[in-house]
Design a protein around this motif. Structure first.
Motif, short mmCIF file in Angstrom:
data_model
loop_
_atom_site.label_atom_id
_atom_site.label_comp_id
_atom_site.label_asym_id
_atom_site.label_seq_id
_atom_site.Cartn_x
_atom_site.Cartn_y
_atom_site.Cartn_z
N LYS A 53 2.77 -2.59 -8.40
CA LYS A 53 3.78 -1.63 -7.99
C LYS A 53 4.66 -2.11 -6.83
O LYS A 53 5.83 -1.74 -6.75
N ASP A 88 5.40 9.81 -6.19
CA ASP A 88 4.13 9.09 -6.17
C ASP A 88 4.32 7.66 -5.65
O ASP A 88 3.46 7.14 -4.93
N THR A 91 4.74 7.74 -1.84
CA THR A 91 3.44 8.03 -1.24
C THR A 91 2.55 6.79 -1.28
O THR A 91 1.85 6.49 -0.31
N TYR A 92 2.62 6.07 -2.38
CA TYR A 92 1.84 4.83 -2.51
C TYR A 92 2.30 3.79 -1.49
O TYR A 92 1.48 3.12 -0.85
N ASP A 95 0.93 4.70 1.82
CA ASP A 95 -0.50 4.39 1.91
C ASP A 95 -0.73 2.89 2.12
O ASP A 95 -1.62 2.49 2.88
#
Length: 210
Positions: A53, A88, A91-92, A95
């Motif tokens: 990703k 998402d 947010t990834y 993180d």
């Protein structure tokens, strides 16, 4: 000169022309400076982490002791091309940024996006707040991290989750933020210029040392 020799010479000339065309085609493309991040993510000397990703690289011109960039592999031009369905992903990225600094317990970090990004491909800054770097040269560099021009990652993720979009900041307001008078981000002490501010920042660094 015999026909066979003439034919052979024509064949050699044709091959040489073909090679010339091939070499011209293979000439590397020239990138605009704003696309340099796209080259950096392919540079093994810059890259420090990668998965399916994202790619994490060191900023080539770090504005602090530690300065990383988290980039998605998805081709998103900048923060203003982020859509609700990217929630998402952002947010990834947040993180991943948190994981990068988890062992740096003696340092404070900012994580966020520039409101008026100059480089292509969305990128999340992960930067230590010592701002101790020779690449930090002017008030525009400084204000891009220490005013509301810097959109903190946690706020961006929350806004995207709740509102489904990120509230855009006008170009005029961005310019005002970048032209803000210099002051320390820790104690708000004003500074006459960048050398003056940098001398002041060193006093905060020395206080943190054991």
């Amino acid at each position: 000169m015999s026909d066979s020799i003439i034919q052979r010479l024509r064949f050699i000339i044709a091959i040489m022309k073909r090679k010339t065309i091939t070499n011209k085609t293979a000439t590397p493309k020239r990138y605009h400076w704003s696309a340099n991040l796209l080259k950096s993510i392919e540079d093994p000397e810059c890259k420090i982490r990668e998965d399916d990703k994202i790619v994490v690289i060191k900023d080539k011109y770090p504005k602090a002791q530690f300065h990383y960039l988290v980039l998605p592999k998805e081709d998103i031009l900048n923060i203003w091309h982020v859509k609700k369905e990217h929630q998402d992903l952002l947010t990834y990225m947040h993180d991943i940024a948190c994981d990068l600094i988890k062992d740096q317990t003696d340092l404070e970090f900012f994580m966020g996006y520039h409101a008026m990004p100059s480089m292509q491909r969305l990128h999340l800054h992960v930067i230590s707040t010592d701002f101790n770097s020779p690449c930090l040269k002017n008030k525009y560099h400084w204000n891009s991290f220490t005013t509301p021009f810097f959109l903190h990652s946690q706020d961006v993720c929350r806004q995207l989750r709740i509102d489904g979009e990120i509230k855009k900041i006008s170009r005029e307001l961005c310019t005002d933020y970048l032209n803000t008078k210099l002051k320390c981000h820790k104690c708000s002490t004003p500074a006459k210029n960048m050398p003056d501010l940098k001398r002041h920042l060193l006093t905060h660094i020395s206080k943190c040392k054991p």
